[in-house]
Design a protein around this motif. Structure first.
Motif, PDB file in Angstrom:
ATOM      1  N   ASP A 164       0.845  -1.193   0.000  1.00 32.66           N
ATOM      2  CA  ASP A 164       0.000   0.000   0.000  1.00 32.66           C
ATOM      3  C   ASP A 164       0.881   1.244   0.000  1.00 32.66           C
ATOM      4  O   ASP A 164       2.079   1.180   0.274  1.00 32.66           O
ATOM      5  N   ARG A 207      -6.651  -7.990  11.548  1.00 28.87           N
ATOM      6  CA  ARG A 207      -7.729  -7.727  10.579  1.00 28.87           C
ATOM      7  C   ARG A 207      -7.128  -7.620   9.193  1.00 28.87           C
ATOM      8  O   ARG A 207      -5.910  -7.659   9.040  1.00 28.87           O
ATOM      9  N   GLY A 234      -6.251  -5.310   5.803  1.00 32.35           N
ATOM     10  CA  GLY A 234      -5.831  -3.921   5.622  1.00 32.35           C
ATOM     11  C   GLY A 234      -6.784  -3.163   4.703  1.00 32.35           C
ATOM     12  O   GLY A 234      -7.603  -3.754   4.000  1.00 32.35           O
ATOM     13  N   ASP A 235      -6.642  -1.860   4.729  1.00 30.47           N
ATOM     14  CA  ASP A 235      -7.425  -1.011   3.855  1.00 30.47           C
ATOM     15  C   ASP A 235      -6.478   0.086   3.374  1.00 30.47           C
ATOM     16  O   ASP A 235      -5.968   0.832   4.212  1.00 30.47           O
ATOM     17  N   GLU A 294      -5.525  -2.457   1.233  1.00 29.17           N
ATOM     18  CA  GLU A 294      -5.080  -3.769   0.747  1.00 29.17           C
ATOM     19  C   GLU A 294      -6.260  -4.671   0.366  1.00 29.17           C
ATOM     20  O   GLU A 294      -6.207  -5.412  -0.618  1.00 29.17           O
TER      21      GLU A 294
HETATM   22  N1  GLY Z   1      -3.183  -0.095   5.001  1.00 28.59           N
HETATM   23  C1  GLY Z   1      -2.700  -0.373   6.297  1.00 28.59           C
HETATM   24  C2  GLY Z   1      -3.717  -0.738   7.282  1.00 28.59           C
HETATM   25  O1  GLY Z   1      -4.839  -1.098   6.970  1.00 28.59           O
HETATM   26  O2  GLY Z   1      -3.394  -0.698   8.466  1.00 28.59           O
END
Ligand code: GLY
Ligand code: AMP
Length: 422
Positions: free
Chosen positions: A217, A292, A294-295, A297
């Motif tokens: 990311d 959890r 990722g975001d 990701e």
């Molecule tokens: N992109 C990193 C996170 O979700 O922590």
């Protein structure tokens, strides 16, 4: 089965999108969700950290499974809450219990765990207020820049990378003095590791695990990885440098000892586990664990899962994940995040978003959006992620950028160089 997904970002929209493709899933509820999840199922006006509200939502909507997107409810013990409630105890929660979620909820616990199980990570020491007198001495054993981390969850702001030793020392004191509230009752100070980061994910039922696609990311707001840190401005999967040899090292040096360590310590981990790694000279080191997905990701790895994700989640719940199959798509997926101008600083909300209906050969995952009358409007810093597939990374990126050109809202901003370094 009806499913309740907790959270409101692009990750949760991606989970809803994928789970809605399963024949075994009837209705999807998301709490609180966004405009994207509202188009797939039903949004519920609940706070994922208000467990009584979550309980009501599960009962009222006959949900047979709860999938937890963000870390806060996990670290606060939502899994334990379900297990100890007579009505909820047989409803599986996808996400670890409080004890296992300490891997994300306490940096001191995570570092101790890594050292106990001889998993490669940066040299560190933890300080409480009464031990703060030793900070200077420890900093002198490290080289600049210094990494200073609040122990607990601090909304992504608890990690500081500081060049100057005096500033680093002062930062430790100010965290211990309450800069991040209780999250700073302890401070981890560690060596800075140089290298390229990547995110590795597994799904596990506590006994066996399966490797999900890896991702990279882009956390900085500006082109060329400059400017302030954000929640993430885009991502790519697969990661070209994470070839067979490197991933074999990740498996034997990091994932296997982590899973064995959890078993040894009597911790049953059920859900997604995210290894934040750094490739330093060809060797993987753990920077952090997250309990959890990722975001952003999720917006590149979920589209690469070809199997029925619900079937895998059922395997997590039933403890027979080893009997389920996970097939991934070899193609590249890239995502580019569209954000509100000014993010991660202050920005305006309520801007009408147009053009989503003109996009093609991509998926638009909503993050900070909501429905206002018959319009979709912005409601957060990170607004939406545009994910595309391609035989090569440049081809996938062309798809993301071609579709972004069709979407607009006032003060829309995005990085034009996702994947530039790969
Ligand atoms: N992109 C990193 C996170 O979700 O922590
Ligand atoms: P964390 O919340 O622990 O992931 O830290 C946030 C970010 O800080 C990471 O994604 C890295 O970019 C950076 N970081 C954390 N620890 C280190 C380290 N020991 N060396 C280099 N960068 C680090």
């Amino acid at each position: 089965m009806n499913i309740l997904i907790l959270g409101s970002g692009g990750r949760e929209h991606a989970l809803a999108w994928k789970l809605s493709q399963s024949k075994k899933v009837s209705r999807i509820f998301t709490g609180p969700g966004n405009a994207g999840t509202a188009m797939i199922g039903t949004n519920l006006g609940i706070d994922p950290c208000n467990f009584d509200q979550v309980k009501r939502a599960v009962i009222d909507n006959k949900a047979g499974m709860v999938v937890v997107g963000p870390e806060a409810p996990l670290v606060a013990g939502i899994h334990d809450f379900f297990l100890s409630d007579n009505v909820l105890k047989d409803i599986p929660v996808i996400g670890p219990d409080m004890s296992a979620a300490r891997l994300e909820g306490s940096k001191d616990f995570a570092k101790g765990f890594l050292v106990r199980h001889k998993i490669p990570t940066a040299v560190y020491r933890t300080f409480t207020k009464s031990e703060a007198g030793g900070v200077r001495h420890f900093l002198k054993t490290l080289q600049s820049p210094y990494v200073v981390k609040a122990d607990g969850l601090a909304a992504g702001k608890g990690v500081l990378i500081i060049d100057n030793i005096d500033e680093a020392e002062n930062e430790v004191y100010s965290i211990l003095d309450g800069k991040f509230d209780k999250a700073g009752n302890k401070v981890v100070v560690e060596q800075f590791l140089k290298g390229v980061e990547l995110s590795v994910f597994i799904i596990t039922d506590g006994k066996s695990w399966k490797l999900l696609p890896e991702a990279k990311d882009y956390k900085r707001v500006g082109a060329g990885d400059t400017g302030l840190n954000t929640g993430g401005m885009g991502g790519v999967s697969p990661v070209p440098f994470a070839g067979k040899e490197f991933m074999e090292k990740v498996k034997t040096r990091i994932i296997d000892p982590t899973m064995m360590g959890l078993v040894e310590e009597g911790i049953t981990y059920k859900g997604f586990l995210f290894f934040g790694l750094i490739n330093s000279g060809g060797d993987p080191f753990v920077i952090e664990f997250n309990a959890r997905l990722g975001d952003p990701e999720s917006e590149v790895i979920i589209p690469r899962i070809r199997s029925d994700l619900f079937d895998l989640l059922e395997g997590v719940a039933a403890g027979d994940l080893s009997e389920r199959t996970l097939v991934t798509d070899d193609r590249f997926v890239t995502t580019v995040m569209l954000v509100s101008g000014g993010y991660p600083g202050s920005f305006e909300k309520g801007k009408v978003i147009s053009g989503i209906d003109k996009t093609s050969d991509c998926v638009v995952f909503h993050a900070g959006t909501k429905i206002d009358g018959n319009k979709v409007v912005t409601s957060g810093g990170r607004v939406m992620a545009v994910s595309s597939w391609g035989g090569t990374m440049p081809e996938a990126l062309r798809g993301s950028y071609r579709n972004i050109a069709l979407i607009s809202f006032e003060n829309m901003y995005y990085r034009k160089d996702i994947g530039f370094d790969l």
